[in-house]
Design a protein around this motif. Structure first.
Motif, PDB file in Angstrom:
ATOM      1  N   ILE A 166       0.834  -1.202   0.000  1.00  0.00           N
ATOM      2  CA  ILE A 166       0.000   0.000   0.000  1.00  0.00           C
ATOM      3  C   ILE A 166       0.867   1.249   0.000  1.00  0.00           C
ATOM      4  N   LYS A 167       1.949   1.212   0.773  1.00  0.00           N
ATOM      5  CA  LYS A 167       2.832   2.376   0.847  1.00  0.00           C
ATOM      6  C   LYS A 167       3.485   2.681  -0.497  1.00  0.00           C
ATOM      7  N   THR A 168       3.800   1.645  -1.267  1.00  0.00           N
ATOM      8  CA  THR A 168       4.525   1.840  -2.523  1.00  0.00           C
ATOM      9  C   THR A 168       3.664   1.589  -3.757  1.00  0.00           C
ATOM     10  N   ALA A 169       2.350   1.447  -3.593  1.00  0.00           N
ATOM     11  CA  ALA A 169       1.478   1.105  -4.720  1.00  0.00           C
ATOM     12  C   ALA A 169       1.490   2.164  -5.805  1.00  0.00           C
ATOM     13  N   SER A 170       1.550   3.419  -5.431  1.00  0.00           N
ATOM     14  CA  SER A 170       1.489   4.482  -6.429  1.00  0.00           C
ATOM     15  C   SER A 170       2.873   4.942  -6.882  1.00  0.00           C
ATOM     16  N   GLN A 171       3.889   4.226  -6.511  1.00  0.00           N
ATOM     17  CA  GLN A 171       5.257   4.616  -6.857  1.00  0.00           C
ATOM     18  C   GLN A 171       5.451   4.698  -8.368  1.00  0.00           C
ATOM     19  N   ASP A 172       4.958   3.718  -9.116  1.00  0.00           N
ATOM     20  CA  ASP A 172       5.118   3.722 -10.576  1.00  0.00           C
ATOM     21  C   ASP A 172       4.411   4.926 -11.200  1.00  0.00           C
ATOM     22  N   LEU A 173       3.194   5.192 -10.737  1.00  0.00           N
ATOM     23  CA  LEU A 173       2.436   6.315 -11.274  1.00  0.00           C
ATOM     24  C   LEU A 173       3.158   7.629 -10.992  1.00  0.00           C
ATOM     25  N   MET A 174       3.632   7.777  -9.766  1.00  0.00           N
ATOM     26  CA  MET A 174       4.324   9.016  -9.417  1.00  0.00           C
ATOM     27  C   MET A 174       5.586   9.199 -10.260  1.00  0.00           C
ATOM     28  N   ALA A 175       6.312   8.128 -10.473  1.00  0.00           N
ATOM     29  CA  ALA A 175       7.530   8.213 -11.288  1.00  0.00           C
ATOM     30  C   ALA A 175       7.190   8.608 -12.722  1.00  0.00           C
ATOM     31  N   ASP A 176       6.060   8.128 -13.242  1.00  0.00           N
ATOM     32  CA  ASP A 176       5.657   8.478 -14.606  1.00  0.00           C
ATOM     33  C   ASP A 176       5.111   9.900 -14.710  1.00  0.00           C
ATOM     34  N   LEU A 177       4.634  10.464 -13.606  1.00  0.00           N
ATOM     35  CA  LEU A 177       4.092  11.832 -13.630  1.00  0.00           C
ATOM     36  C   LEU A 177       5.168  12.905 -13.450  1.00  0.00           C
ATOM     37  N   ILE A 178       6.319  12.532 -12.966  1.00  0.00           N
ATOM     38  CA  ILE A 178       7.390  13.507 -12.735  1.00  0.00           C
ATOM     39  C   ILE A 178       7.781  14.255 -14.020  1.00  0.00           C
ATOM     40  N   PRO A 179       7.894  13.583 -15.179  1.00  0.00           N
ATOM     41  CA  PRO A 179       8.212  14.351 -16.401  1.00  0.00           C
ATOM     42  C   PRO A 179       7.139  15.391 -16.746  1.00  0.00           C
ATOM     43  N   THR A 180       5.878  15.096 -16.427  1.00  0.00           N
ATOM     44  CA  THR A 180       4.813  16.073 -16.690  1.00  0.00           C
ATOM     45  C   THR A 180       4.967  17.280 -15.772  1.00  0.00           C
ATOM     46  N   ILE A 181       5.352  17.047 -14.532  1.00  0.00           N
ATOM     47  CA  ILE A 181       5.613  18.165 -13.608  1.00  0.00           C
ATOM     48  C   ILE A 181       6.764  19.013 -14.138  1.00  0.00           C
TER      49      ILE A 181
END
Length: 192
Positions: free
Chosen positions: A81-96
């Motif tokens: 649960i703690k790391t479930a969104s890790q992939d999504l966050m890593a993929d959103l960093i270029p958009t930021i």
């Protein structure tokens, strides 16, 4: 007197040659062999007591294994649960990063069309990233049938066209699916 056979004579010679300690050790070993050979009869109560003790031991071991499994499983679930969104966050960093570059470029930009085009590109990139992760836009076009499982009616407006009564006439907020599950209901206006 009977004649002794050769095996008995050899045994007596060996016994005479052994020391007293060795003789005692041999006799103790023979006694143990005799005890092992004779089956000991247990009463029904003793048998049941032994079976209960074995069952209790087996139960305790099984319970301990299950508790260890449960604890390990709970810990793994919390870590997931703690790391479930890790992939999504890593993929959103270029958009930021794109947004930050756009902000810097827009401070010097005078042409509004260029700013709009830049934000459109970033918006498309963000949607593409989210779609790759399973996010899908819900269909809420004008004239789509209202479905309470997918849509949330914000209000109703009277409509002149009969085919739009009870159907969506406007979308206030878009709805989204993640896989097949609704993650946000669409807020819509319904014709009355």
């Amino acid at each position: 007197m009977k004649k002794k056979n050769k095996a008995q004579e050899n045994e007596e010679v060996v016994k005479d040659n052994l020391t007293a300690e060795e003789t005692e050790a041999n006799e103790a070993a023979e006694a143990q062999n005799e005890e092992i050979e004779e089956p000991v009869e247990l009463t029904a109560e003793e048998k049941l007591t032994i079976e209960v003790a074995e069952a209790k031991d087996k139960y305790l071991r099984l319970y301990s294994e299950f508790e260890n499994f449960r604890r390990r499983n709970a810990k793994e679930r919390i870590d997931l649960i703690k790391t479930a969104s890790q992939d999504l966050m890593a993929d959103l960093i270029p958009t930021i990063d794109d947004f930050e570059r756009a902000q810097q470029a827009n401070q010097k930009q005078e042409d509004v069309e260029v700013v709009k085009e830049g934000f459109d590109l970033i918006h498309k990139k963000l949607l593409k990233t989210l779609e790759a992760k399973g996010l899908k836009l819900m269909n809420t076009e004008k004239g789509t049938a209202f479905d309470a499982d997918l849509h949330e009616a914000v209000t109703q407006f009277p409509v002149e066209e009969e085919e739009l009564k009870g159907k969506i006439i406007d979308t206030v907020e878009k709805g989204y699916f993640l896989g097949e599950k609704v993650v946000r209901f669409a807020k819509v206006v319904i014709g009355a």
